[in-house]
Design a protein around this motif. Structure first.
Motif, PDB file in Angstrom:
ATOM      1  N   SER A  20       0.834  -1.197   0.000  1.00 13.93           N
ATOM      2  CA  SER A  20       0.000   0.000   0.000  1.00 13.93           C
ATOM      3  C   SER A  20       0.871   1.250   0.000  1.00 13.93           C
ATOM      4  N   SER A  21       0.368   2.291  -0.638  1.00 11.65           N
ATOM      5  CA  SER A  21       1.097   3.562  -0.617  1.00 11.65           C
ATOM      6  C   SER A  21       0.803   4.335   0.669  1.00 11.65           C
ATOM      7  N   ASP A  22      -0.165   3.885   1.433  1.00 10.00           N
ATOM      8  CA  ASP A  22      -0.561   4.545   2.677  1.00 10.00           C
ATOM      9  C   ASP A  22       0.314   4.037   3.829  1.00 10.00           C
ATOM     10  N   ALA A  23       1.174   4.923   4.347  1.00  9.30           N
ATOM     11  CA  ALA A  23       2.092   4.539   5.427  1.00  9.30           C
ATOM     12  C   ALA A  23       1.329   4.098   6.671  1.00  9.30           C
ATOM     13  N   GLY A  24       0.217   4.725   6.968  1.00  2.99           N
ATOM     14  CA  GLY A  24      -0.576   4.330   8.136  1.00  2.99           C
ATOM     15  C   GLY A  24      -1.082   2.909   8.009  1.00  2.99           C
ATOM     16  N   ARG A  25      -1.477   2.543   6.821  1.00  4.06           N
ATOM     17  CA  ARG A  25      -1.957   1.178   6.572  1.00  4.06           C
ATOM     18  C   ARG A  25      -0.807   0.162   6.704  1.00  4.06           C
ATOM     19  N   ARG A  26       0.364   0.532   6.167  1.00  4.18           N
ATOM     20  CA  ARG A  26       1.534  -0.348   6.281  1.00  4.18           C
ATOM     21  C   ARG A  26       1.911  -0.535   7.749  1.00  4.18           C
ATOM     22  N   ASP A  27       1.827   0.562   8.508  1.00  6.80           N
ATOM     23  CA  ASP A  27       2.151   0.527   9.926  1.00  6.80           C
ATOM     24  C   ASP A  27       1.217  -0.442  10.665  1.00  6.80           C
ATOM     25  N   LEU A  28      -0.070  -0.372  10.379  1.00 10.11           N
ATOM     26  CA  LEU A  28      -1.045  -1.271  11.022  1.00 10.11           C
ATOM     27  C   LEU A  28      -0.781  -2.734  10.659  1.00 10.11           C
ATOM     28  N   LEU A  54      10.856  -8.216   7.905  1.00 12.22           N
ATOM     29  CA  LEU A  54      10.798  -7.032   8.765  1.00 12.22           C
ATOM     30  C   LEU A  54      12.090  -6.222   8.676  1.00 12.22           C
ATOM     31  N   VAL A  55      13.207  -6.913   8.634  1.00  8.74           N
ATOM     32  CA  VAL A  55      14.508  -6.239   8.521  1.00  8.74           C
ATOM     33  C   VAL A  55      14.582  -5.468   7.207  1.00  8.74           C
ATOM     34  N   THR A  56      14.111  -6.076   6.149  1.00  6.68           N
ATOM     35  CA  THR A  56      14.102  -5.403   4.846  1.00  6.68           C
ATOM     36  C   THR A  56      13.264  -4.127   4.904  1.00  6.68           C
ATOM     37  N   VAL A  57      12.103  -4.205   5.540  1.00  5.88           N
ATOM     38  CA  VAL A  57      11.240  -3.029   5.665  1.00  5.88           C
ATOM     39  C   VAL A  57      11.937  -1.958   6.508  1.00  5.88           C
ATOM     40  N   ALA A  58      12.549  -2.369   7.602  1.00  5.67           N
ATOM     41  CA  ALA A  58      13.228  -1.410   8.490  1.00  5.67           C
ATOM     42  C   ALA A  58      14.340  -0.670   7.775  1.00  5.67           C
ATOM     43  N   LEU A  59      14.981  -1.335   6.848  1.00  6.57           N
ATOM     44  CA  LEU A  59      16.098  -0.729   6.131  1.00  6.57           C
ATOM     45  C   LEU A  59      15.675   0.061   4.892  1.00  6.57           C
ATOM     46  N   SER A  60      14.455  -0.171   4.410  1.00  9.11           N
ATOM     47  CA  SER A  60      14.117   0.416   3.118  1.00  9.11           C
ATOM     48  C   SER A  60      12.911   1.349   3.113  1.00  9.11           C
ATOM     49  N   VAL A  66       6.676   3.353  10.034  1.00  8.32           N
ATOM     50  CA  VAL A  66       6.699   2.005   9.462  1.00  8.32           C
ATOM     51  C   VAL A  66       8.013   1.309   9.831  1.00  8.32           C
ATOM     52  N   ARG A  67       9.115   2.037   9.736  1.00 13.48           N
ATOM     53  CA  ARG A  67      10.406   1.449  10.120  1.00 13.48           C
ATOM     54  C   ARG A  67      10.408   1.097  11.608  1.00 13.48           C
ATOM     55  N   GLU A  68       9.834   1.982  12.426  1.00 13.37           N
ATOM     56  CA  GLU A  68       9.763   1.725  13.862  1.00 13.37           C
ATOM     57  C   GLU A  68       8.909   0.484  14.142  1.00 13.37           C
ATOM     58  N   SER A  69       7.777   0.366  13.463  1.00 15.98           N
ATOM     59  CA  SER A  69       6.908  -0.792  13.665  1.00 15.98           C
ATOM     60  C   SER A  69       7.579  -2.090  13.226  1.00 15.98           C
ATOM     61  N   SER A  70       8.343  -2.016  12.152  1.00 19.59           N
ATOM     62  CA  SER A  70       9.028  -3.234  11.694  1.00 19.59           C
ATOM     63  C   SER A  70      10.105  -3.650  12.697  1.00 19.59           C
ATOM     64  N   LEU A  71      10.821  -2.678  13.252  1.00 19.23           N
ATOM     65  CA  LEU A  71      11.839  -3.006  14.260  1.00 19.23           C
ATOM     66  C   LEU A  71      11.199  -3.474  15.570  1.00 19.23           C
ATOM     67  N   HIS A  72      10.069  -2.873  15.920  1.00 18.09           N
ATOM     68  CA  HIS A  72       9.350  -3.316  17.113  1.00 18.09           C
ATOM     69  C   HIS A  72       8.926  -4.778  16.953  1.00 18.09           C
ATOM     70  N   ALA A  73       8.404  -5.114  15.782  1.00 19.51           N
ATOM     71  CA  ALA A  73       7.971  -6.492  15.524  1.00 19.51           C
ATOM     72  C   ALA A  73       9.166  -7.452  15.555  1.00 19.51           C
TER      73      ALA A  73
END
Length: 155
Positions: A20-28, A54-60, A66-73
């Motif tokens: 999704s292009s919506d960061a809020g949606r990706r975060d959820l 998750l690591v890929t998302v955090a780095l990219s 979204v990066r914070e949520s991926s690292l939290h996960a």
């Protein structure tokens, strides 16, 4: 569909939403992945695949939340699964690019691997300008050193 299939279906659905292009949606969506990882009910292989993603998302990802949520996960996963260093090694390679608050997650994740290969990376942050980062680095160093296997004595 059994409980395990339901968990893996939730994760697969979340991965699809990451487009999704919506960061809020990706975060959820990443919150859903974190919730599934928190159950501790995935196989080690499935958990590792999830953390690699998750690591890929955090780095990219361009979005800080979204990066914070991926690292939290990923951090959540590290509390429920024994993650090999190779799975999170890209975080070590990219550690210098993270903001201080995100770096706290990265250091905790690296420390939880109990792999001595993470030690030199984590030790670099013992003199970071931000006290929170230094504190997390010290905790990660302690965890890594505590987990060192004693050398076997000669017989």
């Amino acid at each position: 569909m059994d409980g395990y299939q339901g968990l893996t279906a939730l994760i697969e659905s979340a991965w699809e939403e990451l487009n999704s292009s919506d960061a809020g949606r990706r975060d959820l969506c990443l919150d859903v992945v974190s919730d599934v990882l928190e159950t501790g009910r995935l196989t080690p292989d499935d958990a590792e695949r999830a953390v690699e993603r998750l690591v890929t998302v955090a780095l990219s990802d361009e979005s800080y939340p979204v990066r914070e949520s991926s690292l939290h996960a990923a951090c959540t996963a590290s509390m429920h699964y024994e993650l090999p260093y190779r799975v999170v090694e890209p975080l070590a390679v990219g550690a210098d690019g993270f903001e201080p608050l995100l770096l706290d997650y990265v250091l905790a994740i690296l420390g939880s691997t109990h792999d001595q290969a993470a030690l030199p990376i984590v030790e670099r942050f013992l003199h970071h300008p931000h006290p929170e980062v230094r504190k997390e680095a010290a905790e990660a160093v302690n965890e890594l050193r505590w987990s060192q296997k004693p050398t076997e004595t000669a017989q």
